[in-house]
Design a protein around this motif. Structure first.
Motif, PDB file in Angstrom:
ATOM      1  N   LEU A 124      -2.178  50.839  13.806  1.00  0.00           N
ATOM      2  CA  LEU A 124      -1.442  52.011  14.282  1.00  0.00           C
ATOM      3  C   LEU A 124      -2.391  53.100  14.786  1.00  0.00           C
ATOM      4  N   ILE A 125      -3.484  53.308  14.056  1.00  0.00           N
ATOM      5  CA  ILE A 125      -4.466  54.313  14.490  1.00  0.00           C
ATOM      6  C   ILE A 125      -5.065  53.893  15.833  1.00  0.00           C
ATOM      7  N   THR A 126      -5.366  52.587  15.975  1.00  0.00           N
ATOM      8  CA  THR A 126      -5.893  52.058  17.246  1.00  0.00           C
ATOM      9  C   THR A 126      -4.912  52.346  18.378  1.00  0.00           C
ATOM     10  N   ALA A 127      -3.621  52.006  18.126  1.00  0.00           N
ATOM     11  CA  ALA A 127      -2.591  52.207  19.155  1.00  0.00           C
ATOM     12  C   ALA A 127      -2.450  53.687  19.507  1.00  0.00           C
ATOM     13  N   TYR A 128      -2.466  54.551  18.502  1.00  0.00           N
ATOM     14  CA  TYR A 128      -2.338  56.001  18.738  1.00  0.00           C
ATOM     15  C   TYR A 128      -3.511  56.518  19.571  1.00  0.00           C
ATOM     16  N   LYS A 129      -4.725  56.055  19.209  1.00  0.00           N
ATOM     17  CA  LYS A 129      -5.932  56.492  19.932  1.00  0.00           C
ATOM     18  C   LYS A 129      -5.893  56.036  21.397  1.00  0.00           C
ATOM     19  N   MET A 130      -5.287  54.862  21.642  1.00  0.00           N
ATOM     20  CA  MET A 130      -5.278  54.297  23.005  1.00  0.00           C
ATOM     21  C   MET A 130      -4.122  54.837  23.858  1.00  0.00           C
TER      22      MET A 130
ATOM     23  N   ARG B 189       3.890  48.018  20.690  1.00  0.00           N
ATOM     24  CA  ARG B 189       3.003  47.865  21.856  1.00  0.00           C
ATOM     25  C   ARG B 189       1.677  47.224  21.446  1.00  0.00           C
ATOM     26  N   PHE B 190       1.138  47.623  20.267  1.00  0.00           N
ATOM     27  CA  PHE B 190      -0.123  47.047  19.791  1.00  0.00           C
ATOM     28  C   PHE B 190      -0.014  45.522  19.733  1.00  0.00           C
ATOM     29  N   HIS B 191       1.090  45.014  19.154  1.00  0.00           N
ATOM     30  CA  HIS B 191       1.231  43.557  19.000  1.00  0.00           C
ATOM     31  C   HIS B 191       1.447  42.859  20.334  1.00  0.00           C
ATOM     32  N   GLU B 192       2.144  43.525  21.253  1.00  0.00           N
ATOM     33  CA  GLU B 192       2.320  42.946  22.598  1.00  0.00           C
ATOM     34  C   GLU B 192       0.972  42.848  23.319  1.00  0.00           C
ATOM     35  N   GLU B 193       0.181  43.931  23.232  1.00  0.00           N
ATOM     36  CA  GLU B 193      -1.130  43.963  23.914  1.00  0.00           C
ATOM     37  C   GLU B 193      -2.119  43.010  23.230  1.00  0.00           C
ATOM     38  N   ALA B 194      -2.032  42.896  21.890  1.00  0.00           N
ATOM     39  CA  ALA B 194      -2.967  42.044  21.138  1.00  0.00           C
ATOM     40  C   ALA B 194      -2.775  40.569  21.476  1.00  0.00           C
ATOM     41  N   GLU B 195      -1.559  40.210  21.891  1.00  0.00           N
ATOM     42  CA  GLU B 195      -1.329  38.818  22.313  1.00  0.00           C
ATOM     43  C   GLU B 195      -2.126  38.498  23.569  1.00  0.00           C
ATOM     44  N   LYS B 196      -2.258  39.522  24.422  1.00  0.00           N
ATOM     45  CA  LYS B 196      -3.030  39.332  25.672  1.00  0.00           C
ATOM     46  C   LYS B 196      -4.521  39.584  25.432  1.00  0.00           C
ATOM     47  N   THR B 197      -4.835  40.551  24.557  1.00  0.00           N
ATOM     48  CA  THR B 197      -6.235  40.916  24.284  1.00  0.00           C
ATOM     49  C   THR B 197      -6.497  40.820  22.781  1.00  0.00           C
ATOM     50  N   PRO B 198      -6.828  39.610  22.286  1.00  0.00           N
ATOM     51  CA  PRO B 198      -6.979  39.409  20.837  1.00  0.00           C
ATOM     52  C   PRO B 198      -8.016  40.318  20.165  1.00  0.00           C
ATOM     53  N   LYS B 199      -9.018  40.819  20.929  1.00  0.00           N
ATOM     54  CA  LYS B 199     -10.045  41.657  20.283  1.00  0.00           C
ATOM     55  C   LYS B 199      -9.476  42.980  19.758  1.00  0.00           C
ATOM     56  N   LEU B 200      -8.260  43.323  20.191  1.00  0.00           N
ATOM     57  CA  LEU B 200      -7.600  44.528  19.642  1.00  0.00           C
ATOM     58  C   LEU B 200      -7.426  44.413  18.125  1.00  0.00           C
ATOM     59  N   GLU B 201      -7.181  43.166  17.649  1.00  0.00           N
ATOM     60  CA  GLU B 201      -7.023  42.932  16.215  1.00  0.00           C
ATOM     61  C   GLU B 201      -8.292  43.363  15.460  1.00  0.00           C
ATOM     62  N   ASP B 202      -9.486  43.064  16.058  1.00  0.00           N
ATOM     63  CA  ASP B 202     -10.763  43.465  15.431  1.00  0.00           C
ATOM     64  C   ASP B 202     -10.859  44.984  15.354  1.00  0.00           C
ATOM     65  N   GLU B 203     -10.394  45.621  16.429  1.00  0.00           N
ATOM     66  CA  GLU B 203     -10.428  47.083  16.481  1.00  0.00           C
ATOM     67  C   GLU B 203      -9.545  47.672  15.376  1.00  0.00           C
ATOM     68  N   GLY B 204      -8.363  47.063  15.193  1.00  0.00           N
ATOM     69  CA  GLY B 204      -7.437  47.499  14.143  1.00  0.00           C
ATOM     70  C   GLY B 204      -8.071  47.367  12.774  1.00  0.00           C
ATOM     71  N   ARG B 205      -8.736  46.215  12.539  1.00  0.00           N
ATOM     72  CA  ARG B 205      -9.399  45.998  11.247  1.00  0.00           C
ATOM     73  C   ARG B 205     -10.524  47.010  11.022  1.00  0.00           C
ATOM     74  N   ALA B 206     -11.235  47.331  12.100  1.00  0.00           N
ATOM     75  CA  ALA B 206     -12.354  48.287  11.998  1.00  0.00           C
ATOM     76  C   ALA B 206     -11.842  49.680  11.609  1.00  0.00           C
ATOM     77  N   TRP B 207     -10.725  50.097  12.217  1.00  0.00           N
ATOM     78  CA  TRP B 207     -10.158  51.414  11.881  1.00  0.00           C
ATOM     79  C   TRP B 207      -9.661  51.435  10.428  1.00  0.00           C
ATOM     80  N   PHE B 208      -9.112  50.296   9.977  1.00  0.00           N
ATOM     81  CA  PHE B 208      -8.644  50.264   8.589  1.00  0.00           C
ATOM     82  C   PHE B 208      -9.839  50.351   7.628  1.00  0.00           C
ATOM     83  N   LYS B 209     -10.954  49.718   8.002  1.00  0.00           N
ATOM     84  CA  LYS B 209     -12.171  49.793   7.183  1.00  0.00           C
ATOM     85  C   LYS B 209     -12.632  51.245   7.090  1.00  0.00           C
ATOM     86  N   ARG B 210     -12.552  51.966   8.220  1.00  0.00           N
ATOM     87  CA  ARG B 210     -12.934  53.386   8.218  1.00  0.00           C
ATOM     88  C   ARG B 210     -12.009  54.179   7.278  1.00  0.00           C
TER      89      ARG B 210
END
Length: 568
Positions: free
Chosen positions: A173-179, A200-221
């Motif tokens: 969600l933070i990734t999606a908000y930032k984008m 929208r995050f899940h729709e875009e992540a289907e096309k661009t799987p690296k978004l999932e990594d970005e989401g995990r990184a924000w959660f780690k933060r």
């Protein structure tokens, strides 16, 4: 239960007189049945189990027993084949019952099972930054009804709304908000906008799987206490809680605690330490687990290979915190059936840790809320919003009131009671393990087996009591209770305590819903066939019966979390 108990005790003493003292009251109680037709009596005792011991046919035993049964509440007994059928004295029993209901009022049907002990109830638990959907209705209304039932049975319920306010989804969600998000849009319509971003995050992540990594990184933060991530998370949480509170107020629901998943972040390491101390942790593919092989369950994951803790760790921390805070006698988790294995694992880990109180922890599963036969999904945006359903129900109730009783006072308040009641009853009339197909049309029907039907019956009975006044302190005749339709109502009133006990034992609010529906139907048949307000020597007993019905209908609705309007 008093009258049934009288029958059981009388049969027990009669059997003892026949040299059959080996049969306990409990065995007799388990065998007692309610005959399928009213003309066959109020209770039936099958004599099959006695045949072997007495070396006589069941019919013979029933015949012999029939002449030995005597009690002040019993009018007559009759042997019908292998059954001993008992007919209660309608006049005496009815008078005693109605007098008791009128003196007890809303306390009628209460049980003292709990003796003031605490019971924690985990219910509702919506996810932060997601709308309150129909999918969360079931946990909310089943949990709330169970809380009321437990309280009626002598427990002190502690209602815990274990919010879904932590996890990888917040990184997404933070990734999606930032984008794609803007502060103005989120402030204007918080939940709507946050849901749109999440979808929208899940729709875009289907096309661009690296978004999932970005989401995990924000959660780690977020987990590491990053100021930006924390302030966004807190903002999303606060806005969500405001929205949820509005819906809970509409449904008339309150909670004792909103401690969600995030509350246990600093309590999980203690769980890991305890498990290590007790030498219960083993390594499996780099992860730390507790083996549950002896119980036939897969191992319970406590820590991932990257050191992250899991749901099980969090639920173990929550169980330990709640036990030390509330000292519960029972702990109920009103969570969907798909979580069954998870809770079995958690409870068995606690058992292995030596906590005997884990035996009184119960997962209360329920079926899914389906739309067109399929599970509703937030991720794909396929949801029905609970608030929209409630508002639609209230609107329809208002239209019905306008058509039937346009001069009704407090129209808006009554429409709210009826609309919200319709939605709650539609859920609770189903046995909780069954899936419920969402249908606005069925939910908002004001005829048939619906909440509004029971509410209308209550309002009708209240109207009769306004027209005819009950005079206290005057002796009156109870001969009116010999009428079959009056007796059908009395027979149901008699069973309220039994239904309460069964609803408690099986954690099943649908038994209360079915019971008040049966009582409403029996009362309407009585109302349709008897002139209640006729001024004769029977009027007072008829009015007392009506008042007893209003007490039990109102209390039954309250147990389900539904209000009872006196005028409709």
């Amino acid at each position: 239960m008093k009258y049934k108990h009288a029958v059981i005790t009388t049969i027990y003493h009669s059997l003892a007189g026949m040299g059959m003292s080996a049969f306990s009251k409990e065995e007799i109680a388990k065998s007692i049945e309610t005959p399928p037709k009213q003309e066959m009596g109020d209770y039936a005792f099958p004599c099959f189990m006695l045949a072997k011991v007495l070396r006589k046919t069941p019919s013979q035993i029933a015949q012999e027993l029939s002449v030995t049964i005597h009690h002040e509440y019993i009018d007559r007994v009759k042997a019908l084949g292998p059954y001993l059928n008992v007919f209660l004295d309608k006049e005496k029993t009815g008078e005693d019952l109605v007098t008791h209901v009128l003196s007890q009022k809303e306390k009628f049907g209460s049980l003292s099972i709990g003796s003031g002990q605490h019971v924690s109830i985990d219910l509702s638990s919506p996810n932060i930054a997601k709308p309150f959907s129909m999918g969360h209705l079931r946990s909310t209304v089943i949990g709330n009804a169970l809380s009321n039932i437990m309280e009626k049975c002598g427990f002190v319920p502690v209602k815990i709304n274990h919010l879904g306010d932590w996890g990888t989804q917040f990184g997404k969600l933070i990734t999606a908000y930032k984008m794609w998000g803007t502060e103005e849009k989120v402030k204007a319509e918080p939940i709507k906008e946050l849901l749109a971003l999440y979808v929208r995050f899940h729709e875009e992540a289907e096309k661009t799987p690296k978004l999932e990594d970005e989401g995990r990184a924000w959660f780690k933060r977020l987990e590491d206490g990053d100021a930006v991530a924390l302030s966004l998370w807190k903002w999303f949480r606060d806005e969500s809680l405001k929205e949820f509170e509005r819906i809970y107020q509409l449904m008339g629901m309150e909670f004792d605690s909103f401690n969600g998943e995030s509350f246990y972040n600093d309590k999980m390491e203690h769980v890991v330490e305890l498990l290590e101390e007790k030498k219960l942790l083993t390594e499996s593919d780099g992860a730390m687990v507790v083996s549950l092989e002896e119980f036939g369950y897969p191992p319970c994951l406590i820590k991932k290979s990257d050191g992250a803790t899991l749901y099980a760790t969090r639920d173990l921390a929550a169980a330990l915190y709640r036990k030390s805070t509330y000292d519960f006698a029972k702990a109920l988790y009103v969570v969907g059936g798909e979580q069954s294995l998870h809770f079995k694992q958690v409870f068995h880990v606690l058992k292995k840790m030596g906590y005997h109180w884990s035996a009184e922890m119960h997962h209360i599963p329920f079926g899914m809320m389906l739309k067109d036969g399929k599970k509703m999904s937030t991720r794909k945006g396929k949801i029905v919003l609970l608030e929209e359903v409630l508002q639609e129900a209230i609107k329809l109730a208002a239209q019905n009131i306008e058509a039937r009783n346009p001069n009704l006072a407090d129209k808006e308040e009554v429409a709210k009671m009826v609309g919200v009641g319709a939605v709650i009853f539609h859920d609770l009339k189903n046995y909780r393990l069954n899936d419920v197909e969402f249908s606005l049309e069925d939910m908002l029907t004001f005829e048939g087996e619906t909440g509004p039907y029971v509410q209308y019956t209550y309002a009708r009975a209240c109207s009769i009591l306004r027209k005819g006044e009950i005079s206290t302190g005057h002796a009156c005749s109870y001969e009116a209770f010999k009428d079959d339709k009056a007796w059908a109502v009395l027979s149901l009133l008699m069973k309220f305590e039994e239904v309460m006990n069964s609803a408690y034992q099986h954690f099943d609010p649908s038994q209360i819903a079915k019971y008040i529906m049966d009582l409403a139907q029996a009362f309407n048949k009585y109302y349709g066939s008897v002139r209640i307000l006729d001024e004769d020597e029977q009027q007072q007993s008829r009015l007392q019966l009506v008042q007893a019905v209003t007490i039990v209908l109102k209390e039954g609705l309250r147990l389900l979390g539904i209000k009872a309007p006196e005028r409709m």
